[in-house]
Design an enzyme around this catalytic site. Structure first.
Site, PDB file in Angstrom:
ATOM      1  N   LYS A   1       2.361   4.313  -1.722  1.00  0.00           N
ATOM      2  CA  LYS A   1       1.846   2.785  -2.041  1.00  0.00           C
ATOM      3  C   LYS A   1       2.528   1.983  -0.992  1.00  0.00           C
ATOM      4  O   LYS A   1       2.053   0.333  -1.601  1.00  0.00           O
ATOM      5  CB  LYS A   1       2.194   1.981  -3.502  1.00  0.00           C
ATOM      6  CG  LYS A   1       2.033   3.344  -4.486  1.00  0.00           C
ATOM      7  CD  LYS A   1       1.365   3.391  -6.052  1.00  0.00           C
ATOM      8  CE  LYS A   1       0.962   4.828  -6.262  1.00  0.00           C
ATOM      9  NZ  LYS A   1       0.467   4.748  -7.493  1.00  0.00           N
TER      10      LYS A   1
ATOM     11  N   GLN B   1       4.851  -0.067  -8.124  1.00  0.00           N
ATOM     12  CA  GLN B   1       3.888  -0.858  -8.129  1.00  0.00           C
ATOM     13  C   GLN B   1       4.598  -1.932  -7.733  1.00  0.00           C
ATOM     14  O   GLN B   1       3.836  -3.496  -7.944  1.00  0.00           O
ATOM     15  CB  GLN B   1       2.935  -1.146  -9.518  1.00  0.00           C
ATOM     16  CG  GLN B   1       1.700  -0.608  -9.758  1.00  0.00           C
ATOM     17  CD  GLN B   1       1.185   0.112  -8.626  1.00  0.00           C
ATOM     18  OE1 GLN B   1       0.819  -0.868  -8.242  1.00  0.00           O
ATOM     19  NE2 GLN B   1       0.529   1.001  -9.138  1.00  0.00           N
TER      20      GLN B   1
ATOM     21  N   ASP C   1      10.342   1.657 -12.743  1.00  0.00           N
ATOM     22  CA  ASP C   1       9.824   2.176 -11.955  1.00  0.00           C
ATOM     23  C   ASP C   1       9.209   0.551 -11.278  1.00  0.00           C
ATOM     24  O   ASP C   1       8.374   0.132 -11.333  1.00  0.00           O
ATOM     25  CB  ASP C   1       8.182   2.255 -12.992  1.00  0.00           C
ATOM     26  CG  ASP C   1       7.510   2.826 -12.167  1.00  0.00           C
ATOM     27  OD1 ASP C   1       7.497   2.741 -11.436  1.00  0.00           O
ATOM     28  OD2 ASP C   1       6.165   3.996 -12.818  1.00  0.00           O
TER      29      ASP C   1
ATOM     30  N   HIS D   1       2.960   3.490 -16.680  1.00  0.00           N
ATOM     31  CA  HIS D   1       2.258   4.335 -16.679  1.00  0.00           C
ATOM     32  C   HIS D   1       3.089   6.249 -17.200  1.00  0.00           C
ATOM     33  O   HIS D   1       4.446   6.443 -16.618  1.00  0.00           O
ATOM     34  CB  HIS D   1       2.302   4.816 -15.045  1.00  0.00           C
ATOM     35  CG  HIS D   1       2.286   5.812 -14.431  1.00  0.00           C
ATOM     36  ND1 HIS D   1       1.793   6.762 -13.952  1.00  0.00           N
ATOM     37  CD2 HIS D   1       0.990   5.418 -13.281  1.00  0.00           C
ATOM     38  CE1 HIS D   1       1.053   7.818 -13.191  1.00  0.00           C
ATOM     39  NE2 HIS D   1       0.340   6.661 -13.159  1.00  0.00           N
TER      40      HIS D   1
ATOM     41  N   CYS E   1      -4.591   6.109 -15.288  1.00  0.00           N
ATOM     42  CA  CYS E   1      -2.784   7.090 -16.352  1.00  0.00           C
ATOM     43  C   CYS E   1      -2.000   5.947 -17.394  1.00  0.00           C
ATOM     44  O   CYS E   1      -0.624   6.267 -16.981  1.00  0.00           O
ATOM     45  CB  CYS E   1      -2.244   7.081 -14.612  1.00  0.00           C
ATOM     46  SG  CYS E   1      -2.621   7.656 -14.098  1.00  0.00           S
TER      47      CYS E   1
HETATM   48  N1  PMP Z   1       4.398   4.223 -11.648  1.00  0.00           N
HETATM   49  C1  PMP Z   1       3.086   3.076 -11.938  1.00  0.00           C
HETATM   50  C2  PMP Z   1       3.408   2.220 -12.538  1.00  0.00           C
HETATM   51  C3  PMP Z   1       2.001   3.704 -10.689  1.00  0.00           C
HETATM   52  O1  PMP Z   1       1.067   3.233 -10.121  1.00  0.00           O
HETATM   53  C4  PMP Z   1       1.970   4.773 -10.465  1.00  0.00           C
HETATM   54  C5  PMP Z   1       1.456   5.452  -9.592  1.00  0.00           C
HETATM   55  N2  PMP Z   1      -0.530   5.263 -10.000  1.00  0.00           N
HETATM   56  C6  PMP Z   1       3.361   6.172 -11.128  1.00  0.00           C
HETATM   57  C7  PMP Z   1       4.497   5.587 -11.479  1.00  0.00           C
HETATM   58  C8  PMP Z   1       3.226   7.729 -10.057  1.00  0.00           C
HETATM   59  O2  PMP Z   1       3.311   7.213  -8.637  1.00  0.00           O
HETATM   60  P1  PMP Z   1       2.925   8.946  -7.750  1.00  0.00           P
HETATM   61  O3  PMP Z   1       1.486   9.348  -8.231  1.00  0.00           O
HETATM   62  O4  PMP Z   1       3.048   8.715  -6.671  1.00  0.00           O
HETATM   63  O5  PMP Z   1       3.863   9.748  -7.892  1.00  0.00           O
END
Ligand code: PMP
Length: 407
Positions: A225, A202, A199, A122, A363
């Site tokens: 999440k 997910q 990270d 991401h 993203c």
């Molecule tokens: N890493 C991953 C794998 C994600 O899926 C996401 C959210 N889509 C993020 C980071 C970023 O999370 P947040 O926007 O809640 O900071």
């Protein structure tokens, strides 16, 4: 036994209609919904106890402080960290990664050092490292993935040299659904002296996590999440590392003593929590973790796995379907293209049928580039989704295909 109908009844939004149609919410990877008891807990604190934490001598302040620290203990237990000092509250995954990139970078990164991330990350697990590399004259290296969505293990072996100081890797890819072998990655990284940030944005809601068994150095996730509120997240870090890292932001609870000549900093975890934290959000996150724990993360995982297998089979049956990412170990995310219909068209036409999916670059532009596409459609599942909803998605997709004259 996991009773999905009972769980659904805890989420008022799932009973909503959009355009007069039953809502089918399949955008859980972006944000999940919150159960009644999380919202009620936060409302209770706003209505009855709201007062700033750590600073008051009065009843309300103490009540919020205690609840904030209870939530920290809940997070610690949830990921099986060794100490509450290792649990830092942030605004979310993104902020947690930025904190590490800045603070770990200040303490440990020298010009010429390498940071290793994967091609499927991401943006939140790419850009903070690029910024660190620019600041410190370090080099960002990228482990590619294979077309089936699995990491290129051979390339990882070549790229993982003693120059690498930190490896940043998604436990579960938000596009491909790949469950990366983080245990193995951590072991290999440690063998060359590199630290690892996982990270878990997910993963936290789908996979039971034990940070001590994994032996990760950092692990990050967001509250929203895992059925908690937005605006709050977690950074887990090993105490011995966090101790050596300088504060990121200044002010508030992160200080011990302020003098114009020299300010000293508070102990962990407060050293990294500057300013008034979102303590009501933290309390809401604690309640979400209690909720998930009451349901049983293992039971949730078993139900979700069965639903995911069903969903994958059903979606694959649709003519013209191309699924991105078919790793042997996959979780909760199905990203696809329907023929050559533009992802936005597919998303908009599903929306009109009450079906919420994600479309676009998700993203993760490098992942899009890997497949040479400008975007994808993503259905991402949560524990409250059902087979019936998957059927509705598939029928919806067939209608879209018909509209575009696909056979
Ligand atoms: N890493 C991953 C794998 C994600 O899926 C996401 C959210 N889509 C993020 C980071 C970023 O999370 P947040 O926007 O809640 O900071």
């Amino acid at each position: 036994m996991f009773d999905v109908e009972k769980v659904r009844a805890d989420f008022p939004i799932l009973g909503e209609k959009v355009y007069g149609k039953r809502l089918v919410y399949l955008d859980n990877g972006a944000t999940a919904q919150r159960p009644r008891r999380v919202v009620e807990k936060m409302v209770e604190y706003y209505y009855r106890y709201n007062s700033n934490v750590h600073r008051g001598v009065h009843f309300l302040s103490n009540r919020c402080t205690d609840a904030n620290e209870e939530a920290r203990e809940l997070v610690r237990g949830f990921i099986h960290a060794a100490s509450d000092k290792e649990i830092i509250f942030t605004r979310g995954t993104t902020e947690s990664i930025n904190l590490v990139a800045y603070s770990f970078g200040e303490a440990f990164i020298q010009p010429g050092d390498e940071i290793l991330v994967t091609e499927m990350e991401h943006h939140a697990n790419i850009v903070p490292w690029q910024m660190l590399c620019e600041r410190k004259g370090a080099v960002l290296k990228v482990v590619p993935f294979l077309d089936n969505g699995e990491l290129d293990w051979e390339a990882f072996g070549h790229l993982l040299t003693e120059k690498v100081k930190l490896v940043g890797v998604a436990y579960v890819s938000n596009v491909l659904g790949t469950v990366n072998p983080v245990g193995k990655i951590i072991e290999r990284a440690h063998a060359v002296g590199a630290k690892v940030l996982v990270d878990a944005a997910q993963a936290i809601q789908h996979i039971p996590i034990d940070v001590q068994a994994l032996d990760c150095d950092f692990l990050v996730f967001s509250g929203h999440k895992i059925y908690g509120p937005t605006g709050v997240g977690v950074l887990y870090g090993k105490e011995c590392l966090l101790e050596q890292m300088p504060p990121w932001q200044g002010g508030g609870e992160m200080i011990k003593e302020v003098r114009f000549e020299k300010t000293t900093y508070n102990e962990l975890p407060f050293k990294f929590e500057a300013g008034t934290p979102d303590f009501i959000g933290v309390i809401g996150l604690g309640e979400a973790l209690k909720y998930v724990t009451d349901l049983g993360l293992r039971e949730i995982a078993a139900y979700e796995h069965e639903l995911f297998v069903y969903a994958t089979e059903r979606v694959k049956e649709i003519p013209g379907m191309r699924i991105f990412g078919e790793a042997a170990s996959k979780s909760s995310v199905i990203s696809f293209a329907l023929g050559d219909i533009h992802h936005s068209d597919t998303g908009i036409l599903l929306d009109k049928q009450g079906i919420a999916v994600r479309t676009g670059q998700l993203c993760a532009e490098p992942t899009m580039q890997h497949y040479g596409v400008t975007g994808m459609v993503r259905a991402s599942l949560a524990m409250y989704n059902t087979r019936e909803e998957i059927d509705i998605l598939c029928e919806g997709l067939k209608k879209v295909a018909n509209m575009f004259g696909m056979k």
